[in-house]
Design a protein around this motif. Sequence first.
Motif, mmCIF file in Angstrom:
data_model
loop_
_atom_site.group_PDB
_atom_site.id
_atom_site.type_symbol
_atom_site.label_atom_id
_atom_site.label_comp_id
_atom_site.label_asym_id
_atom_site.label_seq_id
_atom_site.Cartn_x
_atom_site.Cartn_y
_atom_site.Cartn_z
ATOM 1 N N MET A 1 -9.368 -1.774 3.228
ATOM 2 C CA MET A 1 -7.747 -0.648 3.437
ATOM 3 C C MET A 1 -8.577 0.521 2.975
ATOM 4 S SD MET A 1 -4.849 -2.925 2.368
ATOM 5 C CE MET A 1 -5.279 -3.029 0.707
ATOM 6 N N PRO B 1 -1.478 -6.893 0.091
ATOM 7 C CA PRO B 1 -1.738 -6.916 2.026
ATOM 8 C C PRO B 1 -0.933 -8.387 2.002
ATOM 9 C CG PRO B 1 -3.978 -6.568 0.922
ATOM 10 C CD PRO B 1 -2.673 -7.214 -0.119
ATOM 11 N N PRO C 1 -5.128 0.057 7.430
ATOM 12 C CA PRO C 1 -6.103 -1.247 7.205
ATOM 13 C C PRO C 1 -7.217 -1.139 8.008
ATOM 14 C CG PRO C 1 -3.316 -1.483 7.754
ATOM 15 C CD PRO C 1 -4.010 0.163 8.260
ATOM 16 N N LEU D 1 1.757 -4.123 3.872
ATOM 17 C CA LEU D 1 1.639 -3.423 2.560
ATOM 18 C C LEU D 1 2.411 -3.360 1.594
ATOM 19 C CD1 LEU D 1 -0.843 -3.150 0.891
ATOM 20 C CD2 LEU D 1 -0.827 -0.340 1.201
ATOM 21 N N VAL E 1 -6.249 3.016 0.292
ATOM 22 C CA VAL E 1 -4.835 3.509 -0.423
ATOM 23 C C VAL E 1 -4.678 4.834 -0.706
ATOM 24 C CG1 VAL E 1 -2.919 2.236 -1.268
ATOM 25 C CG2 VAL E 1 -4.625 1.126 -0.369
ATOM 26 N N VAL F 1 -0.655 -3.537 -5.705
ATOM 27 C CA VAL F 1 -1.096 -3.749 -3.850
ATOM 28 C C VAL F 1 -1.628 -5.078 -3.389
ATOM 29 C CG1 VAL F 1 -1.961 -1.368 -3.927
ATOM 30 C CG2 VAL F 1 -3.283 -3.197 -3.677
ATOM 31 N N ASN G 1 7.406 -0.211 0.665
ATOM 32 C CA ASN G 1 6.011 -1.679 1.616
ATOM 33 C C ASN G 1 6.488 -0.611 2.640
ATOM 34 O OD1 ASN G 1 6.544 -3.672 0.131
ATOM 35 N ND2 ASN G 1 8.377 -4.099 0.604
ATOM 36 N N PHE H 1 -1.874 4.416 4.081
ATOM 37 C CA PHE H 1 -2.729 3.463 3.904
ATOM 38 C C PHE H 1 -3.505 3.636 5.880
ATOM 39 C CE2 PHE H 1 0.129 0.922 5.155
ATOM 40 C CZ PHE H 1 -0.356 -0.749 5.747
#
Length: 440
Positions: free
Chosen positions: A286, A376, A276, A136, A288, A374, A230, A274
């Motif tokens: 997700m 992913p 996922p 992410l 977040v 964001v 990240n 987060f």
Amino acid sequence: MIVGRSVVVDYPADIGRISTSNPETVDYVAVTTREILLHAKSHGNATLIVWSKAGQREFYNITVEHNLEPIRRILKATFPNESIEVQSARDTITLNGTVSSQPVVDRALAIATPLAKAVVNNLKLATPKVEKQILLRVKFAELNRSVADSFGVNLISTGAGNTLGRIDPGGNAAPTPTTVGGGPQSTQQSSRFTISDALNIFAFRPDLNIGAFVRALQGRGLLQILAEPNLVTENGQPASFLVGGEFPVPVLQGGANAGAVTVQFREFGIRLNFKPQLTENNTIKMYVKPEVNTIDIANGVSISGFNIPALATRRIETNIELGEGQSFVIGGLIDDRLSDSVSRIPGLSSIPLLGNLFRSRSENKSKTELIVLVTPEISTPVSASDPKPSIDFPREFLPTMDKPKPPAPTTPSAPAKVTSDKKKGRSLRNILLGGSGKTS
């Protein structure tokens, strides 16, 4: 036989007598002289003995089992992609096979338990497949602009026209008497004013005993914050990290330790949480929660001698669903603020042109823009043969010391080199010892 079912046995001769070893498991009824009706009443084993009128006898070993077909049918309909086998032994049902996950095991046991006195779980979990790694990428972009304009005039008289005084429209600090001196020579009077704020423009005429202070300021400020955290985690697993620190906060205790002060630490910095989840639609769903906290000294408080800073917080918490590589702005803020204050002297401030000398004005404007983006991605590990990622340092980190060189082999040119080395050695020795260059 199966519990609850009946079977008719045809005997080849006329039946004289019938006996069963376990009537609770298998019961019988002689329908005719050569037909026997057996009823399976409960699971278990029994022996049925039949005598003919001629004196012959036959033995029948009967096993009564559960009716497993309903259980197999329910398990197959519930788990069509699982391999589950059902077997019975006396009053026990055994579940065998290999399933994909632990929830499947739990649900299969819940289905089979009401249908038997005991259930033996022999289900095994399959070797889990390698979960995909999800990366992410989050970008915080904040831009804060501020503009300030101010204008004001202060006038003082140190004795012009035998009058001491000052004009202050407010909003600016005015001087107090004791520094700037003056006064009419005929009366030998003198006055002094301390300049606590000279503002931007200061003019003083000692011969006229008049001074003027003008404040005309324009300020422009710019604050830009960009953070790009990240984070990588497995499919379906939560992950979080914090880049920042902690600051102490005093806390008063209660109860028996009332009045005592302890210190607790509060976190600040860049935080990312987060979780996922890959879906069947090839998207990534997700949860977040990005957050940026910075210490704000200007808005802090002081309690009992402790200076406690405030926190400027930007926090977002949401659920989104994106495809791999897609980007989405999950939060945005545009904040425009304007504050304007005017101070004036009644009457004098209304005079055309000259009225500006009796006014003080301050105007502040601020504009804040915040965006959180964001993205992913499904990440794959670096292969063993691929070059490993590294950080490019501008300078070599902890360079190794050069090893001493081995002595040169003896050659015709060696004496000259040795002499040179000796001279260098004497020179170095003389420098260290502070000598004149001669050696003993």
